[in-house]
Scaffold this motif. Sequence first.
Motif, mmCIF file in Angstrom:
data_model
loop_
_atom_site.group_PDB
_atom_site.id
_atom_site.type_symbol
_atom_site.label_atom_id
_atom_site.label_comp_id
_atom_site.label_asym_id
_atom_site.label_seq_id
_atom_site.Cartn_x
_atom_site.Cartn_y
_atom_site.Cartn_z
ATOM 1 N N THR A 132 38.978 -34.322 -1.844
ATOM 2 C CA THR A 132 39.090 -33.348 -2.926
ATOM 3 C C THR A 132 38.225 -32.131 -2.642
ATOM 4 O OG1 THR A 132 39.485 -35.087 -4.559
ATOM 5 C CG2 THR A 132 38.807 -32.949 -5.396
ATOM 6 N N TRP A 133 38.819 -30.961 -2.802
ATOM 7 C CA TRP A 133 38.054 -29.713 -2.812
ATOM 8 C C TRP A 133 37.903 -29.280 -4.258
ATOM 9 C CZ3 TRP A 133 35.204 -27.057 0.528
ATOM 10 C CH2 TRP A 133 35.378 -27.293 1.894
ATOM 11 N N HIS A 134 36.673 -29.174 -4.713
ATOM 12 C CA HIS A 134 36.388 -28.692 -6.060
ATOM 13 C C HIS A 134 36.038 -27.210 -6.012
ATOM 14 C CE1 HIS A 134 36.339 -32.697 -7.882
ATOM 15 N NE2 HIS A 134 35.723 -33.094 -6.776
ATOM 16 N N THR A 135 36.416 -26.496 -7.042
ATOM 17 C CA THR A 135 36.124 -25.067 -7.136
ATOM 18 C C THR A 135 35.328 -24.794 -8.395
ATOM 19 O OG1 THR A 135 38.217 -24.554 -6.040
ATOM 20 C CG2 THR A 135 37.118 -22.757 -7.212
ATOM 21 N N MET A 136 34.066 -24.356 -8.199
ATOM 22 C CA MET A 136 33.250 -23.897 -9.321
ATOM 23 C C MET A 136 32.378 -22.765 -8.812
ATOM 24 S SD MET A 136 32.214 -27.324 -11.438
ATOM 25 C CE MET A 136 31.425 -26.341 -12.710
ATOM 26 N N SER A 137 32.214 -21.759 -9.621
ATOM 27 C CA SER A 137 31.575 -20.538 -9.148
ATOM 28 C C SER A 137 30.059 -20.521 -9.326
ATOM 29 C CB SER A 137 32.174 -19.324 -9.870
ATOM 30 O OG SER A 137 31.968 -19.429 -11.271
ATOM 31 N N GLU A 138 29.532 -21.406 -10.138
ATOM 32 C CA GLU A 138 28.103 -21.335 -10.441
ATOM 33 C C GLU A 138 27.282 -22.112 -9.417
ATOM 34 O OE1 GLU A 138 26.827 -19.349 -12.703
ATOM 35 O OE2 GLU A 138 28.880 -18.698 -13.093
ATOM 36 N N GLU A 139 26.169 -21.524 -9.004
ATOM 37 C CA GLU A 139 25.359 -22.080 -7.926
ATOM 38 C C GLU A 139 24.564 -23.315 -8.360
ATOM 39 O OE1 GLU A 139 21.603 -20.144 -5.865
ATOM 40 O OE2 GLU A 139 23.465 -19.199 -5.188
ATOM 41 N N SER A 140 23.904 -23.253 -9.490
ATOM 42 C CA SER A 140 23.036 -24.365 -9.905
ATOM 43 C C SER A 140 23.798 -25.673 -10.090
ATOM 44 C CB SER A 140 22.296 -23.997 -11.202
ATOM 45 O OG SER A 140 21.344 -22.992 -10.959
ATOM 46 N N PRO A 141 24.962 -25.663 -10.763
ATOM 47 C CA PRO A 141 25.711 -26.917 -10.877
ATOM 48 C C PRO A 141 26.153 -27.481 -9.532
ATOM 49 C CG PRO A 141 26.463 -25.348 -12.519
ATOM 50 C CD PRO A 141 25.560 -24.597 -11.596
ATOM 51 N N ARG A 142 26.417 -26.616 -8.581
ATOM 52 C CA ARG A 142 26.795 -27.103 -7.247
ATOM 53 C C ARG A 142 25.654 -27.892 -6.624
ATOM 54 N NH1 ARG A 142 28.520 -21.851 -6.518
ATOM 55 N NH2 ARG A 142 26.959 -21.383 -4.933
ATOM 56 N N MET A 143 24.458 -27.330 -6.717
ATOM 57 C CA MET A 143 23.309 -27.988 -6.107
ATOM 58 C C MET A 143 23.003 -29.308 -6.812
ATOM 59 S SD MET A 143 22.698 -25.948 -3.641
ATOM 60 C CE MET A 143 24.464 -25.604 -3.687
ATOM 61 N N THR A 144 23.148 -29.305 -8.130
ATOM 62 C CA THR A 144 22.916 -30.540 -8.888
ATOM 63 C C THR A 144 23.933 -31.603 -8.502
ATOM 64 O OG1 THR A 144 21.986 -29.314 -10.754
ATOM 65 C CG2 THR A 144 22.812 -31.529 -11.204
ATOM 66 N N ALA A 145 25.195 -31.202 -8.323
ATOM 67 C CA ALA A 145 26.231 -32.157 -7.945
ATOM 68 C C ALA A 145 25.950 -32.779 -6.593
ATOM 69 C CB ALA A 145 27.586 -31.457 -7.931
ATOM 70 N N LEU A 146 25.471 -31.986 -5.637
ATOM 71 C CA LEU A 146 25.111 -32.529 -4.325
ATOM 72 C C LEU A 146 23.920 -33.474 -4.459
ATOM 73 C CD1 LEU A 146 25.456 -32.540 -1.232
ATOM 74 C CD2 LEU A 146 23.902 -30.560 -1.154
ATOM 75 N N GLU A 147 22.953 -33.073 -5.210
ATOM 76 C CA GLU A 147 21.743 -33.867 -5.384
ATOM 77 C C GLU A 147 22.043 -35.209 -6.041
ATOM 78 O OE1 GLU A 147 17.336 -32.350 -6.429
ATOM 79 O OE2 GLU A 147 18.787 -32.088 -8.044
ATOM 80 N N GLN A 148 22.958 -35.213 -6.990
ATOM 81 C CA GLN A 148 23.253 -36.430 -7.741
ATOM 82 C C GLN A 148 24.391 -37.254 -7.131
ATOM 83 O OE1 GLN A 148 23.906 -35.219 -11.822
ATOM 84 N NE2 GLN A 148 21.755 -34.670 -12.121
ATOM 85 N N GLY A 149 24.937 -36.798 -6.010
ATOM 86 C CA GLY A 149 25.966 -37.564 -5.333
ATOM 87 C C GLY A 149 27.343 -37.409 -5.913
ATOM 88 N N GLU A 150 27.576 -36.372 -6.718
ATOM 89 C CA GLU A 150 28.915 -36.135 -7.242
ATOM 90 C C GLU A 150 29.825 -35.507 -6.197
ATOM 91 O OE1 GLU A 150 28.301 -33.732 -10.671
ATOM 92 O OE2 GLU A 150 27.829 -35.422 -11.969
#
Length: 588
Positions: A251-269
């Motif tokens: 899956t390729w997810h598309t979201m424009s905001e930087e902070s949620p991206r980093m949180t998703a990587l950090e939390q394993g999403e």
Amino acid sequence: MLQGLTAAGVIGAAGCLGSDSGGGNGYAAADTTDAESLNFIQVSDQNTSDRLALTMDSAYTITSDTQLFPLWLDVEDTGDSQVYVATLRDNLQWGGDYGQMTAEDWVYLIQEVHQGTDNWALSEAAGNWAGVTVEQTGELEFQIELERPNADWPFEPVLWGSYCLPKGLLEPYVDEQDGEGLDQDDEIQELAYTGNLGAYTFERWERGSEFTAVKNDDYYMTELDAEDFPDYVSEEEIEAWQTAPNFEQYTWHTMSEESPRMTALEQGEIDQTNVPSTRVERFEGQSDVEIMEVPYSYLTILAYNQRMNGWEELRTREVRQALSMAIDKVEITENILRGYAETAHTFQPHWSEWYDESEVTQFGEGDSYDRAGARDRLEANLSSDYGYDGDTLVGPDGEQVTLTLVYSRGTEATETTAEFMGEELSALGINIEFESVSFDQLIPNYVQNSWQGTEDEQPWTGGPNNDGPRDNSASSEDWDLMYGINFNTYPRTPAAIDAFWTERAPTNYYGYVPDEDLASMFETVRTSTDQAEREATMAEIFGILSEDQPVNFVSMSDDIIGYRSRVDGPREEFGQSWNDRTWAFDEA
């Protein structure tokens, strides 16, 4: 040129994803920007290619060791570097009722679409195939004859990485010269024709949000025997391809905001996303995330719009030089990008074997960062209708000169850099107005342009990003300066950069018209058998580009990618994703 453009500073995006990427056997990557379209004929951006590549492998790829690795086909030089023979694998099947992929499909696509009359299909690859003769020589074989010898041709973005379509799907649109209808075709936009041609099968595309493909149990690579692979491929690598892919869905997810991206990587999403240089420290010491600095061939530019809907003074070389002189590139690379980038002054990375520092003129670094000198150069080279009223640059109407700087939203560093450049130019007495748009809107509204005259007047078209001479072609939205797009510098085969820097180049959306005959110089590089001559000619080209400043060559950086530690496959080497269909999760 499918991979010629990409958004600056990004692959990443994410949020509350709602997939099984945090567990199970689904892989999730994140991107700030969605695909533009699933019609590969008309697109040139990396974001779209990333999604298409899940369902289609393409003709062949190039390994990180610069070896040609056959996917759908192999291509061989007949001995003179002018005639090449492409041979398809015999187990490639289209989806639907289109049957086996054959040489006829390839020849039909090239002749009727990429080389079609007046580029009716708006093919991004039209320039790549100009002057090339293609002939079917067997059911699974076709011959490519170049106008002149070119030993680098297999490594240039012509056949390498290119896709195909079944002749039966194309025929009705070719007959009617109906490019719009082809673009809207359901089988095109739902990738229904991809059959066993990729590791995954298209499942759904929620525009602006998510692109999902599921494991293709019929993937043609799983049917190959050891002798079907090149000799340089190890037994372990062969087995990896024969059992690919290892994820049940991708899956390729598309979201424009930087902070949620980093949180998703950090939390394993998510399992993968680009990490802005300003966020690297956040992941230091985290065992679940590995940050890789991968050599990157893309260069970040500030484009100067020299078309009819840009500031007309940007057509003057010295005016462009003055603007570049006024922007401190060291401040950008060292402070905004935290030292994860280096300044650029021409269109090639310093680590390239083709780069020659002695030929390059600098603007915006050391003594060449000079606001006072920039103002003097402006005053000396602007047309007589312009001048300074105190510290304010005024135009023919007596009002302050206002330029529109459009940039792609999605990362803090991109926004900060754009604003910094605006402040630097404001010191020259110019009013800068900012427009922030998503990358997928930047392409159709600001990059792509169309002919504004009558059809019988149009002398040529380079495709949707360069639809004719700059005096009569323009994008739908006006702009003067643009930041947030990276250009591929093709350091392996630098003559391929003619796709950006000749008047009719397919990616010359900014309307650059060089005074020098760069097209002939690129031809010399392609056809010469004298390596010293080729290197000297490329050095001269890079020198001309640095002097002309068709764009401000701002910076080059490594690709900073964050992976969940369980991902087995990525390497810190140029071209490392060529075999990403064999990547897996570490069972440990």
